[in-house]
Design a protein around this motif. Structure first.
Motif, PDB file in Angstrom:
ATOM      1  N   GLU A  22     144.855  41.032  54.397  1.00 52.50           N
ATOM      2  CA  GLU A  22     145.045  42.448  54.082  1.00 52.50           C
ATOM      3  C   GLU A  22     144.445  43.353  55.160  1.00 52.50           C
ATOM      4  O   GLU A  22     145.062  44.336  55.557  1.00 52.50           O
ATOM      5  CB  GLU A  22     144.391  42.728  52.727  1.00 52.50           C
ATOM      6  CG  GLU A  22     144.581  44.117  52.187  1.00 52.50           C
ATOM      7  CD  GLU A  22     143.889  44.265  50.839  1.00 52.50           C
ATOM      8  OE1 GLU A  22     142.944  45.082  50.768  1.00 52.50           O
ATOM      9  OE2 GLU A  22     144.275  43.572  49.885  1.00 52.50           O
ATOM     10  N   VAL A  23     143.246  43.026  55.638  1.00 48.02           N
ATOM     11  CA  VAL A  23     142.561  43.929  56.575  1.00 48.02           C
ATOM     12  C   VAL A  23     142.786  43.578  58.041  1.00 48.02           C
ATOM     13  O   VAL A  23     142.651  44.452  58.894  1.00 48.02           O
ATOM     14  CB  VAL A  23     141.040  44.021  56.297  1.00 48.02           C
ATOM     15  CG1 VAL A  23     140.783  44.566  54.913  1.00 48.02           C
ATOM     16  CG2 VAL A  23     140.332  42.713  56.520  1.00 48.02           C
ATOM     17  N   CYS A  24     143.118  42.331  58.331  1.00 46.51           N
ATOM     18  CA  CYS A  24     143.262  41.919  59.731  1.00 46.51           C
ATOM     19  C   CYS A  24     144.692  41.547  60.100  1.00 46.51           C
ATOM     20  O   CYS A  24     144.966  41.251  61.259  1.00 46.51           O
ATOM     21  CB  CYS A  24     142.360  40.721  60.038  1.00 46.51           C
ATOM     22  SG  CYS A  24     140.607  41.059  59.878  1.00 46.51           S
ATOM     23  N   ASP A  78     135.656  45.859  66.206  1.00 49.76           N
ATOM     24  CA  ASP A  78     135.211  47.198  65.812  1.00 49.76           C
ATOM     25  C   ASP A  78     135.896  47.660  64.532  1.00 49.76           C
ATOM     26  O   ASP A  78     135.261  48.275  63.674  1.00 49.76           O
ATOM     27  CB  ASP A  78     135.462  48.210  66.930  1.00 49.76           C
ATOM     28  CG  ASP A  78     134.517  48.013  68.117  1.00 49.76           C
ATOM     29  OD1 ASP A  78     133.426  47.412  67.914  1.00 49.76           O
ATOM     30  OD2 ASP A  78     134.864  48.442  69.223  1.00 49.76           O
ATOM     31  N   SER A  79     137.194  47.373  64.399  1.00 45.92           N
ATOM     32  CA  SER A  79     137.921  47.821  63.207  1.00 45.92           C
ATOM     33  C   SER A  79     137.351  47.177  61.946  1.00 45.92           C
ATOM     34  O   SER A  79     137.207  47.838  60.915  1.00 45.92           O
ATOM     35  CB  SER A  79     139.410  47.500  63.336  1.00 45.92           C
ATOM     36  OG  SER A  79     139.599  46.107  63.534  1.00 45.92           O
ATOM     37  N   LEU A  80     136.987  45.910  62.021  1.00 43.59           N
ATOM     38  CA  LEU A  80     136.401  45.217  60.871  1.00 43.59           C
ATOM     39  C   LEU A  80     134.998  45.752  60.592  1.00 43.59           C
ATOM     40  O   LEU A  80     134.643  46.011  59.445  1.00 43.59           O
ATOM     41  CB  LEU A  80     136.367  43.711  61.132  1.00 43.59           C
ATOM     42  CG  LEU A  80     135.861  42.832  59.996  1.00 43.59           C
ATOM     43  CD1 LEU A  80     136.702  43.022  58.735  1.00 43.59           C
ATOM     44  CD2 LEU A  80     135.870  41.374  60.415  1.00 43.59           C
ATOM     45  N   ARG A  81     134.229  45.949  61.630  1.00 43.51           N
ATOM     46  CA  ARG A  81     132.863  46.481  61.466  1.00 43.51           C
ATOM     47  C   ARG A  81     132.904  47.877  60.827  1.00 43.51           C
ATOM     48  O   ARG A  81     132.143  48.177  59.926  1.00 43.51           O
ATOM     49  CB  ARG A  81     132.163  46.535  62.830  1.00 43.51           C
ATOM     50  CG  ARG A  81     130.737  47.061  62.753  1.00 43.51           C
ATOM     51  CD  ARG A  81     130.047  46.968  64.098  1.00 43.51           C
ATOM     52  NE  ARG A  81     129.882  45.599  64.543  1.00 43.51           N
ATOM     53  CZ  ARG A  81     128.994  44.728  64.068  1.00 43.51           C
ATOM     54  NH1 ARG A  81     128.189  45.099  63.102  1.00 43.51           N
ATOM     55  NH2 ARG A  81     128.920  43.509  64.526  1.00 43.51           N
ATOM     56  N   GLN A  82     133.814  48.726  61.286  1.00 44.10           N
ATOM     57  CA  GLN A  82     133.942  50.075  60.720  1.00 44.10           C
ATOM     58  C   GLN A  82     134.321  50.015  59.240  1.00 44.10           C
ATOM     59  O   GLN A  82     133.792  50.757  58.427  1.00 44.10           O
ATOM     60  CB  GLN A  82     134.945  50.898  61.504  1.00 44.10           C
ATOM     61  CG  GLN A  82     134.448  51.297  62.872  1.00 44.10           C
ATOM     62  CD  GLN A  82     135.527  51.954  63.713  1.00 44.10           C
ATOM     63  OE1 GLN A  82     136.668  52.098  63.291  1.00 44.10           O
ATOM     64  NE2 GLN A  82     135.162  52.365  64.918  1.00 44.10           N
ATOM     65  N   SER A  89     128.581  38.179  62.780  1.00 42.58           N
ATOM     66  CA  SER A  89     128.802  37.546  61.475  1.00 42.58           C
ATOM     67  C   SER A  89     128.672  38.532  60.320  1.00 42.58           C
ATOM     68  O   SER A  89     128.093  39.608  60.467  1.00 42.58           O
ATOM     69  CB  SER A  89     127.799  36.407  61.276  1.00 42.58           C
ATOM     70  OG  SER A  89     126.482  36.932  61.191  1.00 42.58           O
ATOM     71  N   VAL A  90     129.194  38.100  59.196  1.00 39.08           N
ATOM     72  CA  VAL A  90     129.047  38.861  57.963  1.00 39.08           C
ATOM     73  C   VAL A  90     128.979  37.870  56.800  1.00 39.08           C
ATOM     74  O   VAL A  90     129.702  36.879  56.775  1.00 39.08           O
ATOM     75  CB  VAL A  90     130.187  39.887  57.767  1.00 39.08           C
ATOM     76  CG1 VAL A  90     131.554  39.218  57.664  1.00 39.08           C
ATOM     77  CG2 VAL A  90     129.918  40.767  56.560  1.00 39.08           C
ATOM     78  N   GLY A 124     138.959  34.902  65.874  1.00 39.53           N
ATOM     79  CA  GLY A 124     139.148  34.933  64.435  1.00 39.53           C
ATOM     80  C   GLY A 124     137.932  34.435  63.685  1.00 39.53           C
ATOM     81  O   GLY A 124     136.911  34.079  64.279  1.00 39.53           O
ATOM     82  N   PRO A 125     138.047  34.403  62.362  1.00 43.77           N
ATOM     83  CA  PRO A 125     136.917  34.035  61.509  1.00 43.77           C
ATOM     84  C   PRO A 125     136.760  32.530  61.343  1.00 43.77           C
ATOM     85  O   PRO A 125     137.742  31.798  61.268  1.00 43.77           O
ATOM     86  CB  PRO A 125     137.291  34.689  60.169  1.00 43.77           C
ATOM     87  CG  PRO A 125     138.787  34.646  60.168  1.00 43.77           C
ATOM     88  CD  PRO A 125     139.205  34.839  61.595  1.00 43.77           C
TER      89      PRO A 125
END
Length: 147
Positions: free
Chosen positions: A55-57, A138-142, A99-100, A66-67
């Motif tokens: 959905e987000v990436c 950056d888009s994921l971090r934001q 990481s998250v 990638g993750p």
């Protein structure tokens, strides 16, 4: 697995909510003892995580990155049995440079006070060619810091 009489009061925190996935328990998810095999709990969390990442990436590998999951754990609170539907709540925990931490709560879809399991998985963003971690996009971090 243990059945907790007070499972409704033992409410683990899912962190800031990212995604909720509704999934059905399949007949083949059960083991010889007649309950859902413990490995399937990880599959339910994985499915929720993949739905959110898609959905987000969009496609998960962007420009060779990638993750990757580097660790995961699950607290088995109650047995699941077929037939049933569940919801998996995915939250965000601590975020680092590369990481998250993601958190999960698996609930009975028709009785959300029933918690089957909770757990977490650490996502590290990786440069696949270099086989090394790299900064979260950056888009994921934001997106994650804007919650």
């Amino acid at each position: 697995m243990t059945s907790h009489a007070n499972a409704a009061t033992a409410r683990p925190e899912a962190g800031k909510l990212l995604h909720i996935s509704k999934q059905d328990i399949r007949w083949g998810d059960m083991d010889a003892l007649g309950h859902v095999n413990n490995t399937i709990y990880f599959r339910f969390m994985e499915q929720c995580r993949i739905e959110w990442l898609d959905e987000v990436c969009g496609t998960m590998a962007v420009a060779g990155q990638g993750p990757v999951i580097v660790n995961a754990h699950c607290n088995f609170r109650r047995q699941m049995k077929y037939p049933a539907s569940i919801t998996v709540e995915m939250g965000v925990g601590q975020m680092g440079r590369t990481s998250v931490e993601t958190t999960y709560i698996i609930r009975d879809a028709s009785k959300p006070e029933i918690i089957y399991a909770d757990g977490a998985a650490k996502i590290v963003w990786v440069d696949f060619e270099k086989e090394k971690s790299t900064a979260l996009p950056d888009s994921l971090r934001q997106l994650l810091t804007g919650l």
